[in-house]
Write an enzyme that holds these catalytic residues in place. Structure first.
Site, mmCIF file in Angstrom:
data_model
loop_
_atom_site.group_PDB
_atom_site.id
_atom_site.type_symbol
_atom_site.label_atom_id
_atom_site.label_comp_id
_atom_site.label_asym_id
_atom_site.label_seq_id
_atom_site.Cartn_x
_atom_site.Cartn_y
_atom_site.Cartn_z
ATOM 1 C CB CYS A 196 70.532 93.061 -4.749
ATOM 2 S SG CYS A 196 71.417 93.437 -6.273
ATOM 3 C CB CYS A 256 75.706 99.761 -4.298
ATOM 4 S SG CYS A 256 76.273 98.035 -4.386
#
Length: 264
Positions: free
Chosen positions: A70, A177
């Site tokens: 992440c 992302c």
């Protein structure tokens, strides 16, 4: 060999699939946080607390290495995670692939969450690795959430909106992302200009997987038998992959192996 990966949701699937392709024999521990997701709107302190709890759940299974799948958690919680886990468990963060993207020359677009776009963190990476290269930061409103919920209509709308913000002369897109890597080809189709050279996409999953192996002294062996087991932790509780994971090819690579408990 046991490799753990963590995230609030299914954004870790891209790195997980990359690990699985490089070492089909590795046991995998996926630690998610459905009770606390999404992490993006949380304060850095709150996010760090959640991330450390998710990491501790993974660490209880004694992995050889922990991958933070992440970008947001890497930005805000990596020091806390390394303080908690290392040196016993090396921690690998996920950083947008701005350096290799800029090395190719041409106009670079960085697709990222609105919170990351324009942040000191991302601006620092641009200054360090893309000096002299034209860079456009593109906020992708709602895309990570749409991918997380496998909402095709919302994915299409969010990709189209971000593509509208992407200059037509862009030659390279950084997927800033981890969720975006699950819909990479849809992004390519939306940004590719007719008659232009093929668009180059840069994600982080492959590099992160390779770095995880290097840190534990292992090498890629993609042809070994696929005997690696899978354990899924949901806010610390053992469970199953979220159903939305199976919407993506990366998720469908994983359920073939049984949980580690089956082999104990």
């Amino acid at each position: 060999m046991k490799i753990a990966l963590m995230d609030s949701g299914i954004g870790l699937l891209a790195a997980t699939a990359a690990v699985r392709r490089l070492r089909p024999d590795a046991d995998l521990v996926l630690s998610l946080d459905p009770d606390g997701m999404p992490w993006g709107p949380r304060t850095p302190e709150d996010l760090s607390r959640r991330a450390v709890a998710v990491a501790e759940a993974a660490a209880a299974h004694r992995p050889d290495v922990l991958v933070v799948g992440c970008n947001t958690a890497t930005v805000h919680a990596l020091p806390a995670l390394r303080a908690r886990c290392e040196p016993g468990i090396p921690v690998i963060g996920t950083v947008p692939a701005i350096k290799p993207a800029a090395a190719g020359g041409g106009h670079v677009a960085i697709w990222a969450t609105p919170a990351t776009t324009g942040s000191p963190y991302q601006r620092g990476l641009i200054a360090d690795f893309a000096d002299g290269v034209p860079v456009t930061e593109v906020p992708c409103w709602g895309l990570a959430e749409a991918v997380e919920h496998a909402d095709e209509r919302a994915i299409a709308a969010a990709v189209a909106a971000a593509a509208e913000l992407t200059p037509p002369d862009v030659t390279t897109v950084v997927l800033g992302c981890t969720h975006y890597e699950l819909v990479a080809e849809r992004i390519r189709t939306a940004v590719q200009q007719p008659g232009a050279a093929p668009l180059v996409l840069h994600g982080s999953a492959g590099a992160v997987a390779a770095q995880a192996l290097r840190r534990i002294g292992e090498s890629p062996a993609p042809d070994v038998p696929a005997v690696g087991a899978l354990t899924v932790l949901l806010s610390g509780r053992e469970g199953a992959l979220p159903a939305t994971a199976l919407h993506y090819a990366e998720g469908r690579l994983l359920p073939a192996a049984g949980p580690l408990a089956d082999r104990m």
